[in-house]
Every structure is written in C-alpha cells, then in structure tokens.
Design an enzyme around this catalytic site. Structure first.
Site, PDB file in Angstrom:
ATOM      1  N   ASN A 173     -16.502  31.556  31.959  1.00 54.46           N
ATOM      2  CA  ASN A 173     -15.849  30.532  32.785  1.00 54.46           C
ATOM      3  C   ASN A 173     -16.935  29.872  33.632  1.00 54.46           C
ATOM      4  OD1 ASN A 173     -14.384  29.046  34.606  1.00 54.46           O
ATOM      5  ND2 ASN A 173     -13.401  30.807  35.602  1.00 54.46           N
ATOM      6  N   GLY A 184     -17.198  37.175  41.876  1.00 53.17           N
ATOM      7  CA  GLY A 184     -18.299  36.480  42.534  1.00 53.17           C
ATOM      8  C   GLY A 184     -18.880  37.225  43.716  1.00 53.17           C
ATOM      9  N   GLU A 242      -8.455  40.680  36.812  1.00 57.73           N
ATOM     10  CA  GLU A 242      -9.574  40.287  37.661  1.00 57.73           C
ATOM     11  C   GLU A 242      -9.263  40.637  39.111  1.00 57.73           C
ATOM     12  OE1 GLU A 242     -12.077  37.060  35.670  1.00 57.73           O
ATOM     13  OE2 GLU A 242     -10.496  36.048  36.751  1.00 57.73           O
ATOM     14  N   HIS A 259      -6.020  31.726  37.303  1.00 56.13           N
ATOM     15  CA  HIS A 259      -7.263  32.298  37.843  1.00 56.13           C
ATOM     16  C   HIS A 259      -7.097  32.497  39.348  1.00 56.13           C
ATOM     17  CE1 HIS A 259     -11.457  32.632  39.078  1.00 56.13           C
ATOM     18  NE2 HIS A 259     -11.688  33.033  37.854  1.00 56.13           N
ATOM     19  N   SER A 297     -17.551  40.086  38.434  1.00 57.02           N
ATOM     20  CA  SER A 297     -18.959  40.488  38.499  1.00 57.02           C
ATOM     21  C   SER A 297     -19.409  41.273  37.268  1.00 57.02           C
ATOM     22  CB  SER A 297     -19.233  41.266  39.790  1.00 57.02           C
ATOM     23  OG  SER A 297     -19.000  40.438  40.918  1.00 57.02           O
ATOM     24  N   LYS A 349     -16.708  27.432  35.571  1.00 57.36           N
ATOM     25  CA  LYS A 349     -16.181  26.902  36.848  1.00 57.36           C
ATOM     26  C   LYS A 349     -16.721  25.486  37.088  1.00 57.36           C
ATOM     27  CE  LYS A 349     -15.710  31.585  38.465  1.00 57.36           C
ATOM     28  NZ  LYS A 349     -15.616  32.513  39.589  1.00 57.36           N
ATOM     29  N   GLU A 368      -8.953  31.853  41.724  1.00 51.04           N
ATOM     30  CA  GLU A 368      -9.355  30.710  42.550  1.00 51.04           C
ATOM     31  C   GLU A 368      -8.248  29.658  42.592  1.00 51.04           C
ATOM     32  OE1 GLU A 368     -13.180  30.171  40.678  1.00 51.04           O
ATOM     33  OE2 GLU A 368     -13.835  32.034  41.634  1.00 51.04           O
TER      34      GLU A 368
HETATM   35  C1  PEP Z   1     -14.349  34.682  37.014  1.00 51.03           C
HETATM   36  O1  PEP Z   1     -14.668  33.551  37.229  1.00 51.03           O
HETATM   37  O2  PEP Z   1     -13.266  34.894  36.425  1.00 51.03           O
HETATM   38  C2  PEP Z   1     -15.241  35.763  37.410  1.00 51.03           C
HETATM   39  C3  PEP Z   1     -14.881  36.974  37.084  1.00 51.03           C
HETATM   40  O3  PEP Z   1     -16.375  35.447  38.106  1.00 51.03           O
HETATM   41  P1  PEP Z   1     -17.675  36.385  38.311  1.00 51.03           P
HETATM   42  O4  PEP Z   1     -18.013  36.967  36.940  1.00 51.03           O
HETATM   43  O5  PEP Z   1     -18.728  35.495  38.830  1.00 51.03           O
HETATM   44  O6  PEP Z   1     -17.272  37.473  39.266  1.00 51.03           O
END
Ligand code: PEP
Length: 250
Positions: A9, A173, A167, A95, A213, A11, A97
């Site tokens: 992703n 992040g 997640e 997601h 992460s 973003k 976010e």
């Molecule tokens: C994500 O964007 O779904 C995500 C898990 O980000 P990151 O891997 O940067 O934690």
C-alpha cells in the site's frame, strides 16, 4: 490451499516517475511468480499507468479506496466501476487511516465492499483495534464487529473474492509489530468468526493478511504464525529492495 498474498500500500507516496520505476522493477524481479500473489496499490492518479506497466505480468494492481456510490454528483470520489475500467483488480476497504483519520464507519466500509464486488473488483477488508482497545481487552469484540458489519450482505460465493487484513492500529507505521503469537491469536479468532458467518469450509478458503510494520526481518516469522496468509505492507513497500525481500520471504 491458501496462496500467500503480499500487497504493498503506497498510500500518498511516490510521484509518477517513482511509481512507474518501482512497478517496472517489481515486474522484472518478481513479475512472473506464481507461488504467491503480489500486488501494489498506487495512488489513484497513477493507477492507469501502473496497470499498463504491469500488463501481462502476474502482479496485481489495487486501489487504496473507492466510493460507496455507483456514479453521480460525488465530487472527489472515484467509483469501483471506474477502477475496474482502468484495469484495477482489487481495492483496499476500511483501512485504519480511512476509519480513524476520515471517520469512516463500518457501515460505509460495508457499502464500499458491496460496490466493489458489484463492479467486479476483489477486496482487501481491513480490521484492527486501537491500542486503547487492546489495553481494555476488547480486541476480539472490535475486530468481530468490523468483520461482521463489513461483510453484511456479502453472500458465500463472493467471499472467495475477499481477503481480510488484520492491522492492529498501534502497529501501523509505528515500527511496533504484533508478535507472531499476537497476530496468530487474532487471525485464529477471525477465521472462527468467518466460520460462524458462513461455513467452516468457506472460512478455510479466505486469506487473512497481517499488516503493521511488516519488514524484511519480521516477515518470515509472521508468515509462520497460525492462519497468517500474507501481508499488507505500507512503508516497506515503497522501496524495491525491502518489498522484494518481503515478497521473497522463506
Ligand atoms: C498499512 O498501510 O496498511 C501498513 C500496515 O503500514 P506500515 O507497514 O507502514 O505499518
């Protein structure tokens, strides 16, 4: 047999040149892999070109979001049908976010899931608890609600087109990853929820990705955890070397 599904992703990162360069390099390095599914989710404006750059390879292109409406006066929105029209094959819905920065509800996520399915897109439906919710011991309640509401009205045959991404919001992040045991516990639980909503056999076919992460040095242990069938990768999907190491985990 669930084929691992590793999706990046991007973003709101990379520009046109960077998106195309990364897509083309991935095509060269892992564009013909068939033992695992690999996908990238560029920003909307680069989807068309990335789809064309990856045409004929095994790499999948996904969108990061879609509208819950079919068409009409919805300024700034992009419909699932438009995504399908430019060759996108799946879309991320719910997601964290979107949920926490833009206030998207379970109901909205559900409407997006259904629009995506009608348009012929596959879906990655994200679920995950906040740190405060984990600390209160309500992780299972939160993810069960997100999953159940998100899949409302999705019939059994369409479930084959859905991937779930667990997640934990505290791991996105932040550099703080769930341990393989923590991930496995929630993944086992989610598969049980799916079995309750559908059947054991149908639930057994659904892939559940872990996200939060994920990095080259933790992917193998996460993939070895119970019921972890892939990863949704943010930051580490922006660089060829790190995403490739994740895709090629042993
Ligand atoms: C994500 O964007 O779904 C995500 C898990 O980000 P990151 O891997 O940067 O934690």
């Amino acid at each position: 047999m669930r084929k691992p599904f590793l999706a990046g992703n991007w973003k709101m990162n990379l520009d046109r040149k960077g998106s195309l360069a990364l897509a083309k390099s991935l095509r060269e390095k892992c564009g013909s892999r068939t033992d695992r599914e690999v996908g990238v989710c560029p920003p909307f404006v680069y989807l068309d070109e990335v789809v064309r750059a990856l045409a004929g390879s095994k790499l999948r292109v996904g969108a990061q979001n879609c509208s819950d409406e079919i068409e009409g006066a919805f300024t700034g929105e992009v419909s699932a049908r438009m995504l399908k029209d430019v060759g996108v094959s799946f879309v991320i819905v719910g997601h964290s976010e979107r949920r926490h920065l833009y206030g998207e509800s379970d109901e909205l996520a559900n409407r997006k899931v259904r629009q995506a399915l009608v348009a012929g897109l596959d879906v990655i439906l994200c679920v995950g608890e906040l740190l405060a919710e984990r600390d209160q011991g309500i992780t299972e309640r939160v993810v069960a609600r997100q999953l159940t509401q998100g899949l409302k009205g999705v019939d059994e045959p369409d479930l084959a087109r859905i991937t779930i991404a667990y997640e934990p919001v505290w791991a996105i992040g932040t550099g703080r990853t769930a341990t393989p045991e923590q991930a496995g516990e929630v993944h086992n639980y989610l598969r049980g929820v799916l079995a309750g909503l559908y059947t054991d056999a149908t639930a057994a076919e659904v892939r559940i990705q872990y996200g939060g992460s994920v990095k080259p040095d933790n992917i193998a242990s996460l993939m070895a955890a119970s019921n972890v069938d892939g990863a949704l990768v943010g930051g580490a999907s922006l660089k060829l070397d790190s995403f490739l190491s994740i895709v090629e985990y042993k």
